[in-house]
Write an enzyme that holds these catalytic residues in place. Structure first.
Site, PDB file in Angstrom:
ATOM      1  N   HIS A   1       0.877  -1.184   0.000  1.00 39.35           N
ATOM      2  CA  HIS A   1       0.000   0.000   0.000  1.00 39.35           C
ATOM      3  C   HIS A   1       0.906   1.224   0.000  1.00 39.35           C
ATOM      4  O   HIS A   1       1.201   1.800   1.050  1.00 39.35           O
ATOM      5  CB  HIS A   1      -0.898  -0.021   1.243  1.00 39.35           C
TER       6      HIS A   1
ATOM      7  N   GLU B   1      -2.536  -1.788  -3.161  1.00 39.64           N
ATOM      8  CA  GLU B   1      -3.635  -1.048  -2.553  1.00 39.64           C
ATOM      9  C   GLU B   1      -3.369   0.447  -2.608  1.00 39.64           C
ATOM     10  O   GLU B   1      -2.218   0.876  -2.677  1.00 39.64           O
ATOM     11  CB  GLU B   1      -3.793  -1.446  -1.075  1.00 39.64           C
TER      12      GLU B   1
ATOM     13  N   HIS C   1      -7.420  -6.270   7.971  1.00 40.08           N
ATOM     14  CA  HIS C   1      -7.166  -5.194   8.932  1.00 40.08           C
ATOM     15  C   HIS C   1      -7.269  -5.758  10.346  1.00 40.08           C
ATOM     16  O   HIS C   1      -8.353  -6.083  10.833  1.00 40.08           O
ATOM     17  CB  HIS C   1      -8.107  -3.998   8.780  1.00 40.08           C
ATOM     18  N   ASP C   2      -6.115  -5.872  10.976  1.00 44.66           N
ATOM     19  CA  ASP C   2      -5.989  -6.353  12.353  1.00 44.66           C
ATOM     20  C   ASP C   2      -6.359  -7.829  12.528  1.00 44.66           C
ATOM     21  O   ASP C   2      -6.621  -8.277  13.655  1.00 44.66           O
ATOM     22  CB  ASP C   2      -6.791  -5.487  13.324  1.00 44.66           C
TER      23      ASP C   2
END
Length: 264
Positions: free
Chosen positions: A54, A85, A211-212
């Site tokens: 990203h 991304e 995400h996480d």
């Protein structure tokens, strides 16, 4: 437009390793270590099905050269995927154009609606507000034979809008689940993801997530959310690799995926 196939009833979720944090640590000195390419190579050798980056406009972690060097590396791994991304209204489309012009692989482009100075991604695209500006950008990426995934919150009613604008997949923003994991509210926060995944697959829209997610919460998520084609994991995986090494860490994340995969 690249074809989108509905997942088989018993598929294995792919693991794409986000190497941003390797670049972040490297950038604190001028020694070129840790080596982002070496990290990606070791993760691929350990069985990761893809590499994610990203690159943000300020190059605070992944730099432009990293993107092209990683893409060149991926030519040696034709059965693996390279996912870039970013916000298509900032610098993402430049990478799409340049990778195509250089004949370098790009398999998936994940559109993320973050601002230039945002600490980390923290929300998905909104519909119908974002539809008009996203559609031509998605068409442009498709013209280069690249799949498009939209970073989305788990809203079942938004899946049809994502499909209508041309997305091939959605990537669910999973922080709400990760925060609730292990608490009495875990199932409550899982339910929207399961409902949104069913809404997506019902219209032949692929499902990614990230995400996480980590070694503790990944298997529970995959058991509850049907049809997840890919998880993109960076911060937790790289943190684990500081203690366990790249190879052992990737293999343990693959074990988590296998633990959640129903037998064929």
């Amino acid at each position: 437009m690249p074809p989108v196939h509905a997942p088989a009833p018993h598929h294995r979720t792919a693991l794409s390793v986000n190497v941003n944090k390797i670049a972040l640590l490297r950038n604190t000195r001028h020694l070129g270590i840790p080596d982002v390419l070496r990290a990606a190579q070791l993760c691929l050798e350990a069985g990761a099905q893809g590499i994610t980056v990203h690159p943000r406009p300020d190059e605070r972690h992944i730099r432009s050269d990293d993107v092209y060097e990683l893409a060149a590396l991926m030519k040696d791994w034709p059965d693996r995927e390279f996912n870039v991304e970013g916000n298509p209204l900032q610098n993402l489309m430049e990478f799409v154009h340049n990778l195509s012009a250089r004949g370098l692989p790009l398999h998936q482009c994940t559109f993320v609606p973050d601002s230039e100075d945002q600490f980390t991604s923290d929300h998905g695209w909104s519909f119908p507000q974002d539809a008009e500006r996203l559609k031509p950008l998605i068409e442009e990426v498709h013209s280069r034979g690249v799949r498009v995934s939209l970073f989305m919150d788990p809203l079942p009613e938004a899946m049809a809008a994502a499909k209508e604008v041309g997305a091939d997949r959605v990537e669910f923003y999973t922080e709400t689940y990760a925060r609730a994991w292990g608490t009495a509210e875990q199932d409550k926060f899982l339910q929207p993801f399961a409902l949104a995944a069913r809404a997506a697959t019902a219209i032949n829209l692929g499902v990614n997530a990230g995400h996480d997610l980590n070694r503790d919460n990944l298997a529970d998520f995959l058991r509850a959310v049907p049809g997840v084609l890919e998880v993109s994991i960076g911060h937790a995986l790289i943190s684990d690799a500081l203690e366990l090494g790249y190879s052992a860490t990737v293999k343990d994340y693959l074990r988590c995926i296998d633990d959640a995969t129903p037998p064929a």
